[in-house]
Design an enzyme around this catalytic site. Structure first.
Site, PDB file in Angstrom:
ATOM      1  CG  HIS A 117      -2.068  -0.848   1.461  1.00  0.00           C
ATOM      2  ND1 HIS A 117      -2.623  -1.553   2.364  1.00  0.00           N
ATOM      3  CD2 HIS A 117      -2.600  -1.665   0.200  1.00  0.00           C
ATOM      4  CE1 HIS A 117      -3.391  -2.010   1.625  1.00  0.00           C
ATOM      5  NE2 HIS A 117      -3.047  -2.304   0.546  1.00  0.00           N
ATOM      6  CB  CYS A 125       6.074  13.908  -9.624  1.00  0.00           C
ATOM      7  SG  CYS A 125       5.713  15.613 -10.388  1.00  0.00           S
TER       8      CYS A 125
HETATM    9  N1  APR Z   1      -1.673  -8.672  17.540  1.00  0.00           N
HETATM   10  C1  APR Z   1      -2.688  -8.987  16.619  1.00  0.00           C
HETATM   11  N2  APR Z   1      -3.465  -7.935  16.112  1.00  0.00           N
HETATM   12  C2  APR Z   1      -4.356  -6.263  16.123  1.00  0.00           C
HETATM   13  C3  APR Z   1      -3.891  -5.415  17.669  1.00  0.00           C
HETATM   14  C4  APR Z   1      -2.317  -6.895  17.677  1.00  0.00           C
HETATM   15  N3  APR Z   1      -1.318  -6.263  19.141  1.00  0.00           N
HETATM   16  N4  APR Z   1      -3.663  -5.161  17.989  1.00  0.00           N
HETATM   17  C5  APR Z   1      -4.894  -5.204  16.444  1.00  0.00           C
HETATM   18  N5  APR Z   1      -5.029  -6.326  15.826  1.00  0.00           N
HETATM   19  C6  APR Z   1      -5.172  -6.378  15.022  1.00  0.00           C
HETATM   20  C7  APR Z   1      -7.007  -6.553  14.547  1.00  0.00           C
HETATM   21  O1  APR Z   1      -8.407  -7.349  16.042  1.00  0.00           O
HETATM   22  C8  APR Z   1      -8.012  -6.236  13.215  1.00  0.00           C
HETATM   23  O2  APR Z   1      -8.086  -7.701  12.780  1.00  0.00           O
HETATM   24  O3  APR Z   1      -5.107  -6.004  13.383  1.00  0.00           O
HETATM   25  C9  APR Z   1      -6.055  -5.831  12.511  1.00  0.00           C
HETATM   26  C10 APR Z   1      -6.227  -4.753  12.024  1.00  0.00           C
HETATM   27  O4  APR Z   1      -7.257  -4.450  10.902  1.00  0.00           O
HETATM   28  P1  APR Z   1      -7.352  -2.976  10.138  1.00  0.00           P
HETATM   29  O5  APR Z   1      -7.421  -1.826  11.581  1.00  0.00           O
HETATM   30  O6  APR Z   1      -8.331  -3.193   9.286  1.00  0.00           O
HETATM   31  O7  APR Z   1      -5.829  -3.058   9.284  1.00  0.00           O
HETATM   32  P2  APR Z   1      -6.049  -3.691   8.649  1.00  0.00           P
HETATM   33  O8  APR Z   1      -6.562  -5.015   7.923  1.00  0.00           O
HETATM   34  O9  APR Z   1      -4.148  -3.644   7.933  1.00  0.00           O
HETATM   35  O10 APR Z   1      -6.637  -2.583   6.819  1.00  0.00           O
HETATM   36  C11 APR Z   1      -6.247  -3.735   5.775  1.00  0.00           C
HETATM   37  O11 APR Z   1      -7.558  -1.059   5.528  1.00  0.00           O
HETATM   38  O12 APR Z   1      -7.350   1.478   5.259  1.00  0.00           O
HETATM   39  C12 APR Z   1      -6.509   0.375   4.550  1.00  0.00           C
HETATM   40  O13 APR Z   1      -5.266   0.757   3.524  1.00  0.00           O
HETATM   41  C13 APR Z   1      -5.394   0.614   4.845  1.00  0.00           C
HETATM   42  O14 APR Z   1      -3.830  -0.625   4.770  1.00  0.00           O
HETATM   43  C14 APR Z   1      -5.205  -0.543   5.670  1.00  0.00           C
HETATM   44  C15 APR Z   1      -6.289  -1.658   5.275  1.00  0.00           C
END
Ligand code: APR
Length: 242
Positions: A117, A125
Site C-alpha cells: 500500500h 510526482c
Molecule cells: N496484534 C495482533 N492483531 C491486532 C493487534 C495486535 N496487537 N491489535 C489489533 N489487531 C488486529 C485487529 O483485531 C484487527 O483485526 O489487527 C486488525 C487490524 O485491522 P484493520 O485496522 O482493518 O487494519 P488492516 O487489516 O491492516 O487494514 C487494511 O485498510 O484502510 C486500509 O489501507 C489501509 O492497509 C490498510 C487496509
C-alpha cells in the site's frame, strides 16, 4: 512447543496489517479507536479527495508521517525480521508483504519486503511520476516538484479505488505459489486485494496460519488461528529461539 515455523529450510510468505504496529502506538484502521472512526475513508484516502482538497489530504498524511517517525518497531516486527534471517541463512526463501505504510518492518531489520500500500516516507510526482524518499514533516502545501512541469506532489500511498503498484501483485502471487506456508498477522481480512491472497493460498493448498487479536473476517480460510497480540505471541510462537 508448537512453533509456527519449526524448520528454516522452508519457503515462507508473511503478510502483515495494522495490528502488528498497534503495540508501537500506531492506530489501526478499524475497531475501537480505529483511525477511520474519526475520518471518512473516502475523504482522505482516495484520488477524488486529493483532487478536491490536496492540502487537507497532505495534512492528514503529514500527521501520520510525524507519528510514524516517533514510533519504534516492537517485538512483533523484530520477531518477523529474525525469522527472515533464520530462514535465509538456512537456504529457505522469505517474503514479507505488508499493508502498513509506517516503515517499521524495515526499521526492525526486515529486508525482502513489499509495501503493497506504499509508504508514508515516500512522495510521488503526479506529473513526471518520480518517486522519492521523503521524511519532511514541514513544507509549503500543497508541495510542488522541481520537474519541468512543477507537478503536484502526492503521498506514495495506494488509495481506495487505485491499483497496486505495477509488478507487486505478480511478485506476491508467485511467492505464494512457491511457498510452504503463508502467515498472516494483524489484519482484519476485509480489504482487497490483500484479503484475497488468503483465498489464493488456500486454493493452492498452502498451509495458512493467522495471528490476530480478534478473529478476522476470513478466519475460515486458516488452518491455524492464534488469538492474541502480535508483540507478545510472535516472540513465543513464531520460531524456536537459537
Ligand atoms: N496484534 C495482533 N492483531 C491486532 C493487534 C495486535 N496487537 N491489535 C489489533 N489487531 C488486529 C485487529 O483485531 C484487527 O483485526 O489487527 C486488525 C487490524 O485491522 P484493520 O485496522 O482493518 O487494519 P488492516 O487489516 O491492516 O487494514 C487494511 O485498510 O484502510 C486500509 O489501507 C489501509 O492497509 C490498510 C487496509
Amino acid at each position: 512447543m508448537n512453533w509456527i515455523v519449526d524448520n528454516p529450510k522452508m519457503n515462507v510468505v508473511v503478510m502483515t496489517g495494522a495490528g502488528i504496529s498497534a503495540e508501537s502506538g500506531i492506530q489501526t484502521f478499524r475497531g475501537t479507536n480505529g483511525l477511520w472512526e474519526n475520518h471518512r475513508i473516502e475523504e482522505v484516502a482516495s484520488p477524488i479527495a486529493f483532487r478536491r482538497d490536496p492540502v487537507m489530504v497532505w495534512n492528514f498524511y503529514l500527521q501520520r508521517r510525524k507519528q510514524a517517525l516517533t514510533c519504534r518497531p516492537n517485538t512483533g516486527h523484530l520477531a518477523v525480521a529474525e525469522l527472515e534471517k533464520w530462514i535465509r541463512s538456512a537456504g529457505g526463501s522469505f517474503l514479507l508483504v505488508t499493508q502498513n505504510v509506517d516503515g517499521l518492518h524495515s526499521r526492525a531489520g526486515s529486508r525482502n519486503v513489499i509495501e503493497m500500500h506504499g509508504s508514508l516516507m515516500m512522495t510521488r510526482c503526479t506529473a513526471c511520476g518520480e518517486v522519492f524518499q521523503d521524511e519532511s514533516t514541514d513544507m509549503e502545501l500543497p508541495p510542488r516538484h522541481d520537474c519541468p512541469d512543477k507537478g503536484l506532489l502526492r503521498p506514495h500511498i495506494v488509495w481506495f479505488g487505485e491499483s497496486l503498484f505495477p509488478g507487486d501483485m505478480e511478485r506476491i502471487e508467485s511467492a505464494i505459489e512457491m511457498c510452504d506456508m503463508f502467515i498472516v498477522i494483524g489484519t482484519s481480512g476485509i480489504v482487497y486485494p490483500a484479503a484475497g491472497l488468503v483465498n489464493f493460498a488456500n486454493r493452492l493448498g498452502k498451509r495458512t496460519v493467522c495471528v490476530n487479536k480478534d478473529a478476522p473476517a476470513n478466519i475460515d480460510l486458516f488452518d491455524r488461528f492464534i488469538e492474541g497480540e502480535a508483540g507478545s505471541e510472535l516472540p513465543k510462537r513464531l520460531f524456536p529461539e537459537k
